[in-house]
Design an enzyme around this catalytic site. Sequence first.
Site, PDB file in Angstrom:
ATOM      1  NE  ARG A   1      -1.752  -1.818   3.417  1.00 56.35           N
ATOM      2  CZ  ARG A   1      -2.319  -2.136   4.572  1.00 56.35           C
ATOM      3  NH1 ARG A   1      -3.273  -1.930   5.402  1.00 56.35           N
ATOM      4  NH2 ARG A   1      -0.645  -2.462   5.476  1.00 56.35           N
ATOM      5  CB  SER A   2       2.970   2.699   2.569  1.00 58.45           C
ATOM      6  OG  SER A   2       4.870   1.927   2.462  1.00 58.45           O
TER       7      SER A   2
ATOM      8  CG  ASP B   1      -2.398  -5.700   4.403  1.00 59.68           C
ATOM      9  OD1 ASP B   1      -1.787  -5.758   2.912  1.00 59.68           O
ATOM     10  OD2 ASP B   1      -1.834  -5.540   4.815  1.00 59.68           O
TER      11      ASP B   1
HETATM   12  P1  4NP Z   1       1.276  -3.769   3.332  1.00 61.32           P
HETATM   13  O1  4NP Z   1       1.451  -5.029   3.352  1.00 61.32           O
HETATM   14  O2  4NP Z   1       1.972  -3.352   4.945  1.00 61.32           O
HETATM   15  O3  4NP Z   1       0.685  -2.921   2.503  1.00 61.32           O
HETATM   16  O4  4NP Z   1       3.217  -3.575   2.191  1.00 61.32           O
HETATM   17  C1  4NP Z   1       1.737  -6.132   3.541  1.00 61.32           C
HETATM   18  C2  4NP Z   1       3.262  -6.502   3.339  1.00 61.32           C
HETATM   19  C3  4NP Z   1       3.420  -7.590   4.476  1.00 61.32           C
HETATM   20  C4  4NP Z   1       3.234  -8.197   5.035  1.00 61.32           C
HETATM   21  C5  4NP Z   1       1.957  -7.566   5.873  1.00 61.32           C
HETATM   22  C6  4NP Z   1       1.704  -6.570   4.506  1.00 61.32           C
HETATM   23  N1  4NP Z   1       3.398  -9.199   5.599  1.00 61.32           N
HETATM   24  O5  4NP Z   1       2.710 -10.031   7.197  1.00 61.32           O
HETATM   25  O6  4NP Z   1       4.507  -9.618   5.243  1.00 61.32           O
END
Ligand code: 4NP
Length: 165
Positions: free
Chosen positions: A17-18, A128
């Site tokens: 997302r970011s 997410d």
């Molecule tokens: P983000 O998504 O926060 O949008 O980059 C995720 C990427 C990896 C994980 C969780 C959320 N993870 O648990 O590895």
Amino acid sequence: MHQPINVLFICLGNICRSPMAEAVLRHKVRAAGLEDRIRVASAGTGNWHIGEPAHPGTREVLRRYGIAHEGCARQVTLRDLQAADYVIAMAQDNLRALRQLDRGGVLDGKLALLLDFAPQAGVRDVPDPYYTGEFERVYELVNAGCEGLLEHICREHGLSAGTTA
Ligand code: 4NP
């Protein structure tokens, strides 16, 4: 000569997302001719993906919309928070993690949720896509939030598209 305005987007992993928000806002900033005035970056609160490129789903959606993306995942530091003028979290759990990192009130007056700038979206958190796979839905929300955020920054700083002074 003005100091650049620093925007920092925050999510959990800094791969979905970011980085998408970073690329989308930078694209809008360039289109408005404001790249000398507004700097855009992103980071994650977690450390699992440090050094990795953005998730293939994020890269694919950005490619489809003709938006360039550079960079790889990093974990947010207190120094990043000090240097930023706007710290924009993707979801409320990111806000909570950031507040735990804060020392000496460096976040005071800087912290917001991206979708605070897109009230018409009717949701507060960018879901997410690491878990949902819904990168297109995330792009729509991120795009709406970045549109509103850029308008907000321009209002606060007296900027308009094409401003170069
Ligand atoms: P983000 O998504 O926060 O949008 O980059 C995720 C990427 C990896 C994980 C969780 C959320 N993870 O648990 O590895």
